[in-house]
Design a protein around this motif. Structure first.
Motif, short mmCIF file in Angstrom:
data_model
loop_
_atom_site.label_atom_id
_atom_site.label_comp_id
_atom_site.label_asym_id
_atom_site.label_seq_id
_atom_site.Cartn_x
_atom_site.Cartn_y
_atom_site.Cartn_z
N HIS A 24 35.25 69.70 -9.20
CA HIS A 24 35.33 69.20 -10.49
C HIS A 24 37.08 68.94 -10.95
CE1 HIS A 24 34.25 68.08 -14.12
NE2 HIS A 24 35.00 69.93 -14.69
N ARG A 25 37.62 70.30 -10.39
CA ARG A 25 39.26 70.33 -11.09
C ARG A 25 39.91 68.96 -10.53
NH1 ARG A 25 38.52 75.71 -10.50
NH2 ARG A 25 39.31 75.42 -7.95
N LEU A 26 40.05 68.82 -8.77
CA LEU A 26 40.88 67.49 -8.19
C LEU A 26 39.83 66.28 -8.99
CD1 LEU A 26 43.01 66.78 -6.29
CD2 LEU A 26 41.16 66.72 -4.68
N ASN A 27 39.04 66.40 -9.81
CA ASN A 27 38.97 65.01 -10.12
C ASN A 27 38.90 64.79 -11.51
OD1 ASN A 27 36.86 64.25 -7.74
ND2 ASN A 27 35.14 64.91 -8.49
N GLU A 28 39.11 66.03 -12.00
CA GLU A 28 39.73 65.91 -13.21
C GLU A 28 41.21 65.11 -13.20
OE1 GLU A 28 38.82 69.57 -15.40
OE2 GLU A 28 37.19 67.68 -16.77
N LYS A 29 42.31 65.64 -11.93
CA LYS A 29 43.33 66.26 -11.92
C LYS A 29 43.39 64.34 -11.65
CE LYS A 29 47.02 67.21 -8.55
NZ LYS A 29 47.12 68.73 -7.78
N LEU A 30 43.09 64.07 -10.58
CA LEU A 30 42.79 62.45 -9.94
C LEU A 30 43.16 61.55 -11.52
CD1 LEU A 30 41.35 62.69 -7.01
CD2 LEU A 30 43.60 62.03 -6.88
N LEU A 31 42.48 61.83 -12.39
CA LEU A 31 41.80 61.17 -13.52
C LEU A 31 43.73 60.68 -14.39
CD1 LEU A 31 40.07 58.84 -15.14
CD2 LEU A 31 39.71 61.00 -16.95
N ARG A 32 44.24 61.46 -13.78
CA ARG A 32 44.88 61.76 -15.08
C ARG A 32 46.30 61.30 -14.03
NH1 ARG A 32 41.47 64.82 -17.28
NH2 ARG A 32 41.23 64.69 -19.68
N ASP A 33 47.06 61.58 -12.25
CA ASP A 33 47.11 61.39 -12.42
C ASP A 33 48.10 59.75 -12.58
OD1 ASP A 33 49.69 61.79 -9.83
OD2 ASP A 33 47.91 62.80 -8.50
N SER A 34 49.74 59.79 -12.34
CA SER A 34 50.24 58.51 -12.08
C SER A 34 51.25 58.37 -11.13
CB SER A 34 51.35 59.12 -13.84
OG SER A 34 52.04 59.97 -13.32
N ARG A 35 51.03 59.31 -10.03
CA ARG A 35 51.31 58.87 -8.85
C ARG A 35 50.36 57.89 -8.18
NH1 ARG A 35 52.07 63.91 -6.65
NH2 ARG A 35 49.88 64.70 -7.33
N VAL A 36 48.91 57.98 -8.59
CA VAL A 36 48.06 56.77 -7.58
C VAL A 36 47.41 55.62 -8.89
CG1 VAL A 36 47.49 57.96 -5.60
CG2 VAL A 36 46.45 58.75 -7.89
N SER A 37 46.68 55.74 -8.46
CA SER A 37 46.03 54.24 -9.10
C SER A 37 44.28 54.66 -8.18
CB SER A 37 45.50 52.86 -8.68
OG SER A 37 45.59 51.96 -7.71
N ILE A 38 43.43 54.87 -9.28
CA ILE A 38 42.24 55.38 -8.47
C ILE A 38 40.78 54.59 -8.16
CG2 ILE A 38 42.84 57.75 -8.21
CD1 ILE A 38 41.06 58.06 -11.11
N SER A 39 39.80 54.62 -7.86
CA SER A 39 39.00 53.95 -7.75
C SER A 39 37.74 54.86 -7.61
CB SER A 39 38.30 52.59 -6.99
OG SER A 39 39.08 51.65 -7.61
N MET A 40 36.86 55.44 -7.93
CA MET A 40 35.03 56.82 -7.87
C MET A 40 34.11 55.23 -7.39
SD MET A 40 33.60 59.67 -9.00
CE MET A 40 35.18 61.39 -9.44
#
Length: 259
Positions: free
Chosen positions: A230-246
């Motif tokens: 859960h913590r990593l999911n929340e971090k990834l949402l705001r991580d400007s080093r990557v773009s994401i798709s869940m």
């Protein structure tokens, strides 16, 4: 409702594949601790859904030796830890799409997904396959050889953090194309950070079990695995080093594209 037959595709495809909503990989793989495999939860497309049948019927193209390894794996007491074959197929397609040559896999189990990726890599391609248990990998090794890709799989039996640190120390930062993280959940953030350093710009990190049977909706304080995810999911949402798709595939997979 009443139980339906699992799949209309051949039974051997159904076994070990269609358990959508189950975390296939638990903490036994590349890390420190064993967490029980979460029980099935209701998902968007349940494992008995005709729509799920349709998806496998109309998309699964499994190499015969991959299928052989999957059937061997499902006989294992921990067989449900194996990555679902539809998800593995997506990983292989992404590896091909970005013309990957160097891949990291954290959590190998019997080596189904390592074989899956090795099959699509060029002859000089490599999968650095990280695990702490060689007994499981021994199930897959003969089939890696049978498929003619044994030379592409570099199995490292030691804590994955150690292997990642060794790769960084040997100057391999930003030389990998793709990473797949599917091991002990408490170490996910550390795996992600080190993989991010090892992956080139434009490379992809795939993170498995990000929905953890739906437990991420209400993470219990005593469930360290779910808390970590859960913590990593929340971090990834705001991580400007990557773009994401869940993606709501299998037990949830996040694709992080390094910018």
């Amino acid at each position: 409702g009443s139980e339906m037959p699992l799949l209309s595709v051949p039974k051997e495809v159904a076994v070990g594949t269609a358990m959508l909503g189950i975390a296939f990989a638990t903490g036994v793989l590349a890390g420190k601790r064993l967490f029980g495999t979460p029980k099935s939860s209701k998902s968007l497309i349940g494992k008995n859904s005709p729509l799920w049948q349709y998806i496998l019927d109309h998309s699964l193209r499994e190499h015969p030796i991959l299928k052989k390894l999957r059937l061997l794996t499902v006989e294992h007491p921990w067989g449900r830890m194996m990555v679902s074959c539809d998800q593995a197929q997506l990983m292989a397609n992404l590896v091909k799409l970005i013309k990957a040559k160097k891949v990291i896999e954290i959590g190998v189990f019997t080596g189904y997904n390592a074989l899956n990726m090795a099959l699509v890599l060029p002859d000089n391609g490599r999968v650095i396959a990280c695990d702490i248990n060689e007994d499981y990998a021994k199930i897959g090794k003969p089939l890696w050889k049978e498929a003619g890709v044994e030379h592409k799989i570099d199995l490292r039996i030691k804590p994955a953090i150690q292997t990642l640190d060794e790769l960084l120390a040997s100057g391999e930062a930003e030389t990998f194309d793709f990473a797949f993280i599917d091991a002990d959940k408490e170490s996910y953030n550390e795996y992600y950070e080190k993989c991010l350093r090892l992956i080139r710009k434009g490379g992809i990190i795939a993170i498995d079990n990000v929905l953890y049977s739906g437990k991420v909706l209400k993470p219990r304080k005593d469930d360290l695995a779910v808390q970590s995810i859960h913590r990593l999911n929340e971090k990834l949402l705001r991580d400007s080093r990557v773009s994401i798709s869940m993606l709501p595939m299998a037990d949830g997979v996040t694709l992080a594209f390094k910018l």
